[in-house]
Design an enzyme around this catalytic site. Structure first.
Site, short mmCIF file in Angstrom:
data_model
loop_
_atom_site.label_atom_id
_atom_site.label_comp_id
_atom_site.label_asym_id
_atom_site.label_seq_id
_atom_site.Cartn_x
_atom_site.Cartn_y
_atom_site.Cartn_z
N HIS A 3 -84.35 -61.11 -77.10
CA HIS A 3 -83.51 -60.43 -78.11
C HIS A 3 -82.05 -60.34 -77.66
CE1 HIS A 3 -87.34 -58.96 -79.91
NE2 HIS A 3 -87.70 -58.83 -78.65
N SER A 58 -55.81 -74.23 -76.44
CA SER A 58 -55.43 -73.80 -77.77
C SER A 58 -53.98 -74.18 -78.03
CB SER A 58 -55.60 -72.28 -77.87
OG SER A 58 -54.72 -71.74 -78.82
N LYS A 88 -56.19 -69.84 -73.31
CA LYS A 88 -57.51 -70.30 -73.75
C LYS A 88 -58.02 -71.53 -73.02
CE LYS A 88 -59.79 -69.01 -76.76
NZ LYS A 88 -59.62 -69.09 -78.22
N GLU A 108 -69.53 -76.96 -78.15
CA GLU A 108 -69.56 -76.50 -79.55
C GLU A 108 -69.88 -77.66 -80.50
OE1 GLU A 108 -66.26 -73.51 -80.54
OE2 GLU A 108 -65.68 -74.32 -78.61
#
Ligand code: ARG
Length: 456
Positions: free
Chosen positions: A156, A277, A283, A290
């Site tokens: 969970h 970024s 970043k 992804e």
């Protein structure tokens, strides 16, 4: 380029319809398979006395020349041609004349395209299997270096029990091993030759289907000519196998993304597999992971395309089936890209064992071990579970952990507690004791790694 069907027709195809009808931009990648199929077919035709030995020799030499020229890019598939099959045949006839026109005896593009696709996908399955093996090898190497890196195991998305990082990586390796097995199964069913099914009904020529099947490395010719030209279940099956691989990779990608967030900090991806970024200078984004996660969507889509394409399609060949290639090629290409990127991304990733341990030490993930400790001292497990729950609640209220409670505090909950409780809840002890088969103990994980090494 003259159409294969001139004779019956008084007009040529409308220009837009011609472009719409063509598949060469998609199927020309099967040129090697198309030529190999034609070489085998010509040899068989000569062997069975259907064409002369001289024609066979001209055809085989002509096809070999076309293959060499296409390999070296001296010859490019003409965008004028409808598909790779008509292109190769037209080019052959241009080169060798009448013998080239005899090649298509006892054959149809219907069995030809089914043959080419099976041959092409069979090769891609072998490549995918190698790529899966490479990723498993990378996983096992990183796992081996981390059989004692304690981290929280989650259920969970909540910290559950201590595990070692190598154990988690081995879980993905096991999934990939099954993926490789699935591909091997798929290959078995795919490896049947449709050549000689002809348009749909077989042929009156005395052909030898066993011979072409053998020459092309198939296990057997397909037993029903209508089935041979009609079904694309082998492509659906491969697309389904690819979809499962994509599902596995997307879960792994998601975990990698989480792990390299500041919140987790369990791993850091190499600069070579990260991007920055355009506005936020701090970043470092896990774009590759992804994209692997995201590309699962199109791989599932390819499977749906193929299933939908076949649904309700009457036997035998229908032009709808030309649409199969774009979907199955995309599925295989995408999964192959993902596999080939994941392995080096994994190998170059830094593992932050200290961050893993810190997370493991803060979250009462040794509570099960505390309950097990009581059970071993003869407290029934349900009672031990409840008692430990009370201890955790007490710790939360008082800003303590199971490690920092005093023995007196433990004894306040049950007289059964002794000084050895601290050993029982030590994280390294907790993992070391889980020696059940397939469990997280470093010893068990090492055994798992070596068993998987044997399989790859
Ligand atoms: N380009 C076609 C395909 O990919 C080849 C088979 C064409 N057969 C036919 N009868 N029109 O399906």
């Amino acid at each position: 380029m003259e159409k294969l069907w001139t004779g019956r027709f008084k007009k040529t195809l409308d220009e837009a319809a011609n472009a719409f009808n063509a598949s060469i931009s998609v199927d020309s990648r099967m040129f090697r398979e198309d030529i190999a199929g034609s070489v085998a077919h010509a040899k068989m035709l000569a062997e069975c006395g259907i064409i002369s030995a001289a024609d066979r020799d001209a055809i085989v030499a002509g096809l070999e020349g076309i293959l060499a020229d296409m390999e070296s890019s001296a010859l490019a598939p003409s965008p004028e041609a409808e598909d790779i099959h008509s292109f190769v045949e037209a080019e052959l006839t241009k080169r060798i004349g009448d013998a080239g026109k005899r090649l298509h005896t006892a054959r149809s593009r219907n069995d030809q395209v089914a043959l080419d696709l099976r041959l092409y996908l069979r090769g891609r399955i072998d490549e995918l299997s190698d790529e899966i093996n490479d990723l498993i090898a990378a996983l096992l190497d990183v796992a081996e270096a981390n059989t004692d890196a304690v981290m929280p195991g989650y259920t969970h998305m909540q910290r559950g029990q201590p595990i070692v990082f190598g154990h988690q990586l081995c879980a993905y390796a096991q999934m990939l091993l099954r993926d490789r097995d699935r591909l091997a199964d798929c290959r078995k069913r795919m490896n049947v030759s449709p050549l000689g099914s002809c348009a749909l009904a077989g042929t009156t020529y005395p052909i030898d289907r066993e011979m072409t099947a053998r020459l092309l490395g198939f296990d057997a010719p397909c037993a029903n000519s209508i089935d041979g030209v009609s079904d694309r279940d082998f492509a659906v099956e491969l697309a389904a196998d690819c979809a499962i691989i994509a599902a596995h990779l997307s879960r792994f990608a998601e975990e990698t993304i989480l792990w390299c967030s500041r919140e987790f900090g369990f791993v850091e991806l190499d600069d070579a597999y990260s991007t920055g970024s355009s506005i936020m200078p701090q970043k470092k984004n896990p774009d590759i992971a992804e994209l692997v996660r995201g590309k699962s969507g199109r791989v599932y889509g390819d499977l749906t395309t193929l299933l939908t394409l076949l649904k309700g399609l009457p036997l035998a060949y229908n032009k709808d089936m030309q649409e199969d290639k774009e979907a199955i090629f995309d599925s295989v290409d995408t999964v192959s890209d993902c596999l080939r990127l994941f392995a080096p991304m994994l190998r170059t990733m830094k593992v932050n064992r200290a961050a893993m341990r810190k997370a493991a030490a803060d979250g009462f993930i040794n509570a099960t071990d505390c309950a097990d400790y009581l059970t071993k001292k003869d407290v029934p497990f349900r009672e031990a579970y409840k008692l430990t729950g009370g201890i955790v609640a007490y710790c939360i209220d008082n800003g303590k952990t199971l490690e920092t409670l005093t023995l007196e505090e433990y004894k306040g909950f049950s007289p059964v507690f002794d000084a050895d409780v601290f050993d029982a809840i030590d994280l390294d002890v907790c993992v070391a004791k889980r020696v059940s088969f397939g469990g997280t103990a470093p010893e068990s994980v090492k055994a798992q790694i070596s068993a998987m090494r044997d399989e790859i």
